[in-house]
Write a protein that holds these residues in place. Structure first.
Motif, PDB file in Angstrom:
ATOM      1  N   PHE A 375       0.821  -1.208   0.000  1.00  0.00           N
ATOM      2  CA  PHE A 375       0.000   0.000   0.000  1.00  0.00           C
ATOM      3  C   PHE A 375       0.856   1.261   0.000  1.00  0.00           C
ATOM      4  N   ALA A 376       2.023   1.230   0.669  1.00  0.00           N
ATOM      5  CA  ALA A 376       2.866   2.419   0.748  1.00  0.00           C
ATOM      6  C   ALA A 376       3.360   2.852  -0.624  1.00  0.00           C
ATOM      7  N   GLU A 377       3.601   1.912  -1.508  1.00  0.00           N
ATOM      8  CA  GLU A 377       4.062   2.271  -2.850  1.00  0.00           C
ATOM      9  C   GLU A 377       2.986   2.990  -3.646  1.00  0.00           C
ATOM     10  N   ALA A 384      -0.974   4.010   4.266  1.00  0.00           N
ATOM     11  CA  ALA A 384      -0.756   2.568   4.157  1.00  0.00           C
ATOM     12  C   ALA A 384      -0.641   1.941   5.543  1.00  0.00           C
ATOM     13  N   TYR A 385       0.007   2.637   6.449  1.00  0.00           N
ATOM     14  CA  TYR A 385       0.154   2.120   7.818  1.00  0.00           C
ATOM     15  C   TYR A 385      -1.212   1.982   8.484  1.00  0.00           C
ATOM     16  N   LEU A 386      -2.061   2.986   8.316  1.00  0.00           N
ATOM     17  CA  LEU A 386      -3.393   2.933   8.921  1.00  0.00           C
ATOM     18  C   LEU A 386      -4.227   1.795   8.332  1.00  0.00           C
ATOM     19  N   ALA A 391      -6.551  -3.452   9.178  1.00  0.00           N
ATOM     20  CA  ALA A 391      -6.969  -4.757   8.666  1.00  0.00           C
ATOM     21  C   ALA A 391      -6.462  -5.894   9.551  1.00  0.00           C
ATOM     22  N   ILE A 392      -5.196  -5.837   9.951  1.00  0.00           N
ATOM     23  CA  ILE A 392      -4.625  -6.917  10.766  1.00  0.00           C
ATOM     24  C   ILE A 392      -5.206  -6.908  12.174  1.00  0.00           C
ATOM     25  N   ALA A 419      -2.085  -0.685  20.774  1.00  0.00           N
ATOM     26  CA  ALA A 419      -0.959  -0.050  21.459  1.00  0.00           C
ATOM     27  C   ALA A 419       0.357  -0.355  20.757  1.00  0.00           C
ATOM     28  N   LEU A 420       0.539  -1.590  20.302  1.00  0.00           N
ATOM     29  CA  LEU A 420       1.784  -1.961  19.616  1.00  0.00           C
ATOM     30  C   LEU A 420       1.962  -1.184  18.317  1.00  0.00           C
ATOM     31  N   TYR A 421       0.914  -1.112  17.518  1.00  0.00           N
ATOM     32  CA  TYR A 421       1.024  -0.394  16.249  1.00  0.00           C
ATOM     33  C   TYR A 421       1.201   1.105  16.478  1.00  0.00           C
TER      34      TYR A 421
END
Length: 467
Positions: A375-377, A384-386, A391-392, A419-421
């Motif tokens: 997604f970042a590309e 893309a991070y969001l 999704a995960i 929290a991790l993300y």
């Protein structure tokens, strides 16, 4: 979930299995690291293709005044067992650097795209004035003034990639008289690439010579100047908001903002560790006394041409491949924290978590990095991070509700993953503090595990369970 064996594993064995599975997942993590490297290489190739024909990273040098002269040579030969000394005349070249050079460059950047890839190219307008004078102590360099062939002088400019000389031809005037230009004869720093003009420099014996020049140049990524004058002043302006100042010299004054940047370099020949006269004959050159800084000058010269240049790179503010690559390096922490939560529910809460379920959860965590890269590309790193994290998190939360047989426990997994993300994004944004934050997280996780498992007998094996 129902047990799949006729016996219950001890807490210690469950911990070992979780660690083994986590270690196995480092293999696909490493594969993703290689995937990021491959995509970055493909991106670099695409950028080079976009900029092909536009002009590469450009390096400028000059102007320099080259004057041929006659030099007497002496050689000793052995003829019939006797030493014979012969004298002769050979043509050499005296290269004068200007006493002062005032250069101004305006860079107009442009972002060009092809598919999902983009490259930064630019057009640069450079104009300047240089002042040349014949040294009064020319004899110290082994050059006699009456041996100079001033009517055959050449004024030379170096351009590393002359394909970038687009538009109207460069303009050079000497003492107000326009000169016609020829290709080539650039200095060694540009591998002979550039342009030059013939001139009669006889007037140089009575007064300084003023050379004015202006030209337009295309390039990509970076623009550099090799200072050679006794006093070089180079002023650069551009609307590009993200410059990176490289090379052996930094600007004496610079202003960088959202609307662009302005930078001014001031470099003298003393900083360069060289005189304004070059005869190409080291034996004839005057000896420069050693100084405390001479060793550093020699080291800079040995480091290559870039060490004696002033260079500006037009960089993109965020390299998404570097960010994805850094995030992959934290992948094992994601696996460790998540597996720790499932292990605590298994050992402390009494909810059985099977080996396959650990593998599926780990696969979901690793899939995040693949989705992030993909997604970042297309849409950029932040969005893309969001998308990938959302999704995960949704997938693993729903799966945890089924595995742990409790929405409340799945809510804990949801909070842990969010929290991790969030922390990972902060780590990627605050690179200088990433080690500090990461070590504090590990300390907190270790303390939590110690507290929750303080009363557990890790070697206890429960009696067989009827099937």
């Amino acid at each position: 979930m129902q047990p799949d064996t006729a016996f219950q594993r001890s807490p210690g064995l469950k911990l070992i299995l979780a660690i083994v599975i986590a270690m196995m997942l480092t293999i696909p993590l490493f594969a993703i690291y290689l995937l990021v490297y491959d995509r970055q290489h493909q991106s670099d190739t695409a950028r080079s293709s976009i900029a092909q024909g536009w002009g590469g990273p450009q390096t400028l040098i000059g102007p320099l005044l080259a004057i041929p002269y006659q030099a007497q040579t002496t050689t000793t030969e052995t003829v019939d067992g006797k030493q014979v000394t012969k004298t002769g005349i050979e043509m050499r070249e005296l290269v004068l650097s200007p006493e002062t050079a005032d250069i101004a460059t305006k860079i107009a950047p442009e972002v060009r795209k092809r598919s999902i890839y983009e490259a930064v190219v630019y057009g640069a307008h450079t104009a300047g004035r240089a002042r040349f004078a014949l040294p009064a102590d020319l004899q110290r360099y082994g050059v006699a003034a009456d041996k100079l062939q001033l009517d055959r002088a050449e004024l030379r400019f170096g351009v590393s990639d002359p394909r970038g000389l687009y538009g109207a031809p460069p303009k050079v005037t000497i003492d107000g008289v326009a000169r016609s230009l020829q290709p080539g004869k650039g200095p060694g720093e540009t591998n002979g690439a550039g342009f030059y003009t013939w001139l009669d420099a006889t007037a140089l014996t009575t007064k300084p010579m003023i050379a004015d020049f202006a030209f337009d140049l295309c390039g990509n990524a970076s623009l550099a100047l090799v200072p050679r004058a006794g006093d070089t002043r180079w002023t650069i302006t551009s609307p590009w908001p993200n410059p990176s100042f490289q090379g052996g010299f930094l600007p004496t004054d610079r202003h960088v903002g959202a609307n662009g940047f302005t930078a001014t370099y001031r470099v003298g020949n003393l900083a360069l560790g060289r005189t304004l006269v070059d005869t190409g004959d080291t034996a004839a050159a005057p000896v420069v006394p050693a100084s405390p800084g001479s060793a550093s000058v020699e080291r800079a010269a040995a480091a290559g041409p870039q060490a004696m240049t002033a260079q500006v790179d037009l960089v993109t503010p965020v390299d998404l491949y570097d960010q994805v690559n850094r995030s992959v390096k934290y992948g094992f922490l994601f696996i460790g924290f998540t597996f720790m939560a499932f292990l605590m529910f298994d050992v402390v809460g009494g909810v059985r978590v099977a080996t396959v379920e650990y593998l599926l959860v780990g696969a979901g965590l690793i899939l995040f990095f693949v989705m992030l890269l993909a997604f970042a590309e297309v849409v950029g790193f932040t969005l893309a991070y969001l998308v990938a994290a959302g999704a995960i998190v949704g997938l693993l939360t729903a799966y945890s509700a089924a595995v742990l047989k409790s929405r409340r426990r799945a809510g804990f997994i949801l909070g842990l993953l969010v929290a991790l993300y969030a922390v990972l994004y902060i780590l990627l944004s605050l690179e200088a503090y990433s080690l500090l934050i990461g070590s504090l997280l590990l300390f907190a996780a270790l303390a939590a595990v110690m507290f929750l498992t303080r009363n557990i007998d890790w070697g206890r094996v429960a009696p067989p369970v009827p099937v």
